[in-house]
Write a protein that holds these residues in place. Sequence first.
Motif, PDB file in Angstrom:
ATOM      1  N   GLY A 235       0.814  -1.203   0.000  1.00 17.53           N
ATOM      2  CA  GLY A 235       0.000   0.000   0.000  1.00 17.53           C
ATOM      3  C   GLY A 235       0.852   1.259   0.000  1.00 17.53           C
ATOM      4  N   LEU A 236       0.196   2.416   0.036  1.00 18.61           N
ATOM      5  CA  LEU A 236       0.904   3.700  -0.020  1.00 18.61           C
ATOM      6  C   LEU A 236       1.704   3.989   1.240  1.00 18.61           C
ATOM      7  N   GLU A 237       1.503   3.164   2.285  1.00 17.49           N
ATOM      8  CA  GLU A 237       2.268   3.368   3.518  1.00 17.49           C
ATOM      9  C   GLU A 237       3.772   3.230   3.292  1.00 17.49           C
ATOM     10  N   ILE A 238       4.148   2.581   2.194  1.00 18.10           N
ATOM     11  CA  ILE A 238       5.562   2.389   1.909  1.00 18.10           C
ATOM     12  C   ILE A 238       6.287   3.718   1.753  1.00 18.10           C
ATOM     13  N   PHE A 239       5.548   4.762   1.304  1.00 17.69           N
ATOM     14  CA  PHE A 239       6.186   6.064   1.102  1.00 17.69           C
ATOM     15  C   PHE A 239       6.488   6.761   2.427  1.00 17.69           C
ATOM     16  N   THR A 240       5.783   6.399   3.488  1.00 17.55           N
ATOM     17  CA  THR A 240       6.125   6.900   4.823  1.00 17.55           C
ATOM     18  C   THR A 240       7.501   6.406   5.233  1.00 17.55           C
ATOM     19  N   GLU A 241       7.781   5.147   4.924  1.00 20.68           N
ATOM     20  CA  GLU A 241       9.083   4.538   5.208  1.00 20.68           C
ATOM     21  C   GLU A 241      10.188   5.251   4.434  1.00 20.68           C
ATOM     22  N   TYR A 242       9.937   5.494   3.147  1.00 14.35           N
ATOM     23  CA  TYR A 242      10.926   6.201   2.330  1.00 14.35           C
ATOM     24  C   TYR A 242      11.129   7.626   2.829  1.00 14.35           C
ATOM     25  N   GLY A 243      10.053   8.270   3.277  1.00 14.05           N
ATOM     26  CA  GLY A 243      10.148   9.636   3.789  1.00 14.05           C
ATOM     27  C   GLY A 243      10.997   9.713   5.042  1.00 14.05           C
ATOM     28  N   MET A 244      10.849   8.727   5.945  1.00 15.10           N
ATOM     29  CA  MET A 244      11.659   8.702   7.157  1.00 15.10           C
ATOM     30  C   MET A 244      13.133   8.510   6.827  1.00 15.10           C
ATOM     31  N   LEU A 245      13.410   7.627   5.884  1.00 19.65           N
ATOM     32  CA  LEU A 245      14.790   7.396   5.461  1.00 19.65           C
ATOM     33  C   LEU A 245      15.393   8.667   4.870  1.00 19.65           C
ATOM     34  N   LEU A 246      14.599   9.359   4.074  1.00 25.24           N
ATOM     35  CA  LEU A 246      15.074  10.592   3.446  1.00 25.24           C
ATOM     36  C   LEU A 246      15.326  11.674   4.489  1.00 25.24           C
ATOM     37  N   LEU A 247      14.484  11.745   5.513  1.00 28.12           N
ATOM     38  CA  LEU A 247      14.673  12.732   6.576  1.00 28.12           C
ATOM     39  C   LEU A 247      15.982  12.500   7.328  1.00 28.12           C
ATOM     40  N   VAL A 248      16.312  11.242   7.593  1.00 32.05           N
ATOM     41  CA  VAL A 248      17.566  10.937   8.280  1.00 32.05           C
ATOM     42  C   VAL A 248      18.757  11.335   7.407  1.00 32.05           C
ATOM     43  N   LEU A 249      18.701  10.995   6.118  1.00 33.18           N
ATOM     44  CA  LEU A 249      19.790  11.331   5.196  1.00 33.18           C
ATOM     45  C   LEU A 249      19.993  12.841   5.092  1.00 33.18           C
ATOM     46  N   VAL A 250      18.924  13.557   4.794  1.00 29.30           N
ATOM     47  CA  VAL A 250      19.012  15.005   4.606  1.00 29.30           C
ATOM     48  C   VAL A 250      19.350  15.690   5.928  1.00 29.30           C
ATOM     49  N   GLY A 251      18.809  15.172   7.036  1.00 28.43           N
ATOM     50  CA  GLY A 251      19.120  15.742   8.343  1.00 28.43           C
ATOM     51  C   GLY A 251      20.607  15.661   8.666  1.00 28.43           C
ATOM     52  N   CYS A 252      21.228  14.523   8.345  1.00 28.83           N
ATOM     53  CA  CYS A 252      22.676  14.377   8.557  1.00 28.83           C
ATOM     54  C   CYS A 252      23.451  15.392   7.723  1.00 28.83           C
ATOM     55  N   MET A 253      23.023  15.583   6.484  1.00 26.08           N
ATOM     56  CA  MET A 253      23.736  16.502   5.591  1.00 26.08           C
ATOM     57  C   MET A 253      23.599  17.949   6.054  1.00 26.08           C
ATOM     58  N   PHE A 254      22.427  18.309   6.558  1.00 22.37           N
ATOM     59  CA  PHE A 254      22.242  19.666   7.090  1.00 22.37           C
ATOM     60  C   PHE A 254      23.070  19.868   8.359  1.00 22.37           C
ATOM     61  N   PHE A 255      23.147  18.845   9.193  1.00 21.48           N
ATOM     62  CA  PHE A 255      23.958  18.941  10.404  1.00 21.48           C
ATOM     63  C   PHE A 255      25.427  19.151  10.034  1.00 21.48           C
ATOM     64  N   LEU A 256      25.900  18.428   9.048  1.00 19.42           N
ATOM     65  CA  LEU A 256      27.283  18.597   8.605  1.00 19.42           C
ATOM     66  C   LEU A 256      27.517  19.993   8.041  1.00 19.42           C
ATOM     67  N   ALA A 257      26.568  20.462   7.222  1.00 18.11           N
ATOM     68  CA  ALA A 257      26.742  21.752   6.547  1.00 18.11           C
ATOM     69  C   ALA A 257      26.739  22.920   7.527  1.00 18.11           C
ATOM     70  N   PHE A 258      25.900  22.844   8.566  1.00 16.44           N
ATOM     71  CA  PHE A 258      25.714  24.013   9.427  1.00 16.44           C
ATOM     72  C   PHE A 258      26.263  23.852  10.847  1.00 16.44           C
ATOM     73  N   VAL A 259      26.766  22.662  11.195  1.00 13.22           N
ATOM     74  CA  VAL A 259      27.320  22.466  12.536  1.00 13.22           C
ATOM     75  C   VAL A 259      28.741  21.892  12.477  1.00 13.22           C
ATOM     76  N   ALA A 260      28.891  20.704  11.929  1.00 14.53           N
ATOM     77  CA  ALA A 260      30.193  20.021  11.957  1.00 14.53           C
ATOM     78  C   ALA A 260      31.244  20.736  11.108  1.00 14.53           C
ATOM     79  N   ASN A 261      30.912  21.037   9.872  1.00 15.10           N
ATOM     80  CA  ASN A 261      31.895  21.694   8.997  1.00 15.10           C
ATOM     81  C   ASN A 261      32.287  23.089   9.491  1.00 15.10           C
ATOM     82  N   PRO A 262      31.343  23.915   9.970  1.00 19.95           N
ATOM     83  CA  PRO A 262      31.761  25.208  10.536  1.00 19.95           C
ATOM     84  C   PRO A 262      32.729  25.066  11.709  1.00 19.95           C
TER      85      PRO A 262
END
Length: 445
Positions: A235-262
């Motif tokens: 069912g369409l619930e599969i996209f909730t799973e993909y959305g959570m995975l994407l949030l973790v990926l993008v969240g890590c990249m934003f943390f690196l860009a605005f916290v770790a790298n600075p």
Amino acid sequence: MIRKHCYFSVASATASQEFESVAPRSHRLSKGCVVKKIWQKWNEINLIKRILVFLVLGAVLGIVAPTLEWIGIFGTLFVGALKAVAPILVFFLVISALTNARADGSMKTIIVLYILCTFIAALVAVIASYLFPIELTLTGLEAAENTSPEGVSEVLGTLIMNVVANPVDALVNANYLGILAWGVLLGVALRIASEATKKVFTDVSDAVSHVVRWVISLAPFGIFGLVYTAVSTNGLEIFTEYGMLLLVLVGCMFFLAFVANPLVVYACARKNPYPLVLRTIKESGLTAFFTRSSAANIPVNMELCRKLKLDKDVYSVSIPLGATINMGGAAVTITVMAMAASNTLGISVDLPTAVILSVLAAVSACGASGVAGGSLMLIPLACSLFGIGNDIAMQVVAVGFIIGVIQDSCETALNSSTDVLFTAAAEYRERRKAGKAIDYSEWEK
């Protein structure tokens, strides 16, 4: 007269036969031209647009007509093609990268920053995966052998045994650790080879990368089949799973860009890093987000370095080099996806093993440049550390292509913008050590 008549009869028959033999060939050529034109038109359409269209189509058909099981074969073929080309790709990419690597003393600081921050990116991804564990819906989990490592000693034992595997056997059985080890050894050994020999391996690497691009160009059809199978089954619930995975990926990249790298930039320059961080994201990151190519963004980065009044002799080398080995975003993708695969199979990953994964992800990410979906193609290498089979690992790669519309853009933006960021940080460190002032006001607007 009779002989003359016979002559013309034979000539006419011969001409007729020649025409009939040529006509079908011309027809075949015209068909070939049509197919070629269709292929060219297909490739002219932006890959993201193609993937989005087929993603939506697969989801709609999965709801409306869930019994069309034959559609799933497109996904199976796509995953199979990825499984076939990935081992060869990793092998020749590593050999070519090490054979042609160049670096001098002035580049040491920048290279250290590139490698260190790629490792930090993988470590951040591991921590995020512990805090926000993701499980994926994959097929064939019942048949998959649970070869979960029981501790760091078993991981190291598996690592050593895979490293010393026969190179042919490693390629045949997709033993990515063995492939990586032999690629490194051959790459280092071939550094003393002639330029002609080195060019051969570069050409082979380019050719394999070109084959990968052909496979990736058919990704919309593969995603069509994969999404159809996932939606028709879950069912369409599969996209909730993909959305959570994407949030973790993008969240890590934003943390690196605005916290770790600075923080890394501040350690080098001892000066507020955010004017530099925001400038690189604005002028380099945004462009790379839409082009989705670090190589295509090299001219943009070179121009930005000029505006920042950096040393041309340094950035003319560091920017192209960064497009090759500065792969923090790729390290995040490889690590998060491998951890998601381990969570899905119920494999417990202890801290020492996670650190080893971070090192492995950082090393393998350096070979991900220049290839469409390059970081995704290296996920099986990280999965092999946990004893995860190639069949399951390639399904995880396929999930990566589904979310790649956003993931790949964010990954490229992070990778490309930090090429300039770390080049500037290294130069500011040298200025600070020499007692020179670091003045942001000298930048060109």
